[in-house]
Design a protein around this motif. Sequence first.
Motif, PDB file in Angstrom:
ATOM      1  N   THR A 107       0.854  -1.174   0.000  1.00 36.30           N
ATOM      2  CA  THR A 107       0.000   0.000   0.000  1.00 36.30           C
ATOM      3  C   THR A 107       0.896   1.232   0.000  1.00 36.30           C
ATOM      4  O   THR A 107       2.096   1.146   0.272  1.00 36.30           O
ATOM      5  CB  THR A 107      -0.916   0.027   1.234  1.00 36.30           C
ATOM      6  OG1 THR A 107      -0.111   0.110   2.406  1.00 36.30           O
ATOM      7  CG2 THR A 107      -1.814  -1.195   1.294  1.00 36.30           C
ATOM      8  N   VAL A 108       0.325   2.369  -0.290  1.00 34.75           N
ATOM      9  CA  VAL A 108       1.091   3.608  -0.297  1.00 34.75           C
ATOM     10  C   VAL A 108       1.639   3.889   1.101  1.00 34.75           C
ATOM     11  O   VAL A 108       2.764   4.353   1.264  1.00 34.75           O
ATOM     12  CB  VAL A 108       0.224   4.792  -0.795  1.00 34.75           C
ATOM     13  CG1 VAL A 108       0.972   6.100  -0.706  1.00 34.75           C
ATOM     14  CG2 VAL A 108      -0.218   4.556  -2.228  1.00 34.75           C
ATOM     15  N   ASN A 130      -5.034   1.863  -2.379  1.00 34.58           N
ATOM     16  CA  ASN A 130      -4.136   2.964  -2.731  1.00 34.58           C
ATOM     17  C   ASN A 130      -4.879   4.145  -3.345  1.00 34.58           C
ATOM     18  O   ASN A 130      -4.554   5.302  -3.080  1.00 34.58           O
ATOM     19  CB  ASN A 130      -3.043   2.480  -3.684  1.00 34.58           C
ATOM     20  CG  ASN A 130      -2.030   1.613  -2.982  1.00 34.58           C
ATOM     21  OD1 ASN A 130      -1.801   1.743  -1.780  1.00 34.58           O
ATOM     22  ND2 ASN A 130      -1.414   0.714  -3.722  1.00 34.58           N
TER      23      ASN A 130
END
Length: 118
Positions: free
Chosen positions: A14-15, A82
Motif C-alpha cells: 500500500t502507499v 491505494n
Amino acid sequence: MTIFKEKVSEEFLTVAETKEILEDLEMERAAEEDREMRYELKRAIEHVNRFALLDPEESLQLVEELEELEKVDTPTAYKIANLRPLDRDELRAVFAQERYTLDGDELDEILNIVKQYA
C-alpha cells in the motif's frame, strides 16, 4: 539479440507501507553526508507523503476487508486501497480491465468499506 527480464518476485504494497519504507531509506541516506538522494527517490518520497493518508496497519486492514469480498482479488484490493475511490465512476475505472463488471450493489459494498477508512 534479445534481452529478457525475469520476474524474480512480486510483492504488493500500500502507499502507507511504501511511505514507511521510503522514510527509513531517507533517514539512512541523510545519515551519510556524501551520499545524495537521486531525483527519482525524492519524487517518490514526495508522492507518498502527499497520498499516504492512512497508517500502514489501517491500510492493511482495508486490504483484508476488500479481499473478503467475492469479486475483489489481492491486486485489485491493493489498487483500491491505494486509490481509495469515492464514487462508482472512480471504482469502475479500477475494474475496467477485468473480464467482468460489478452491479450497483457490489460497487456500493466496496465503496462503503472504503468510506470507513476515509
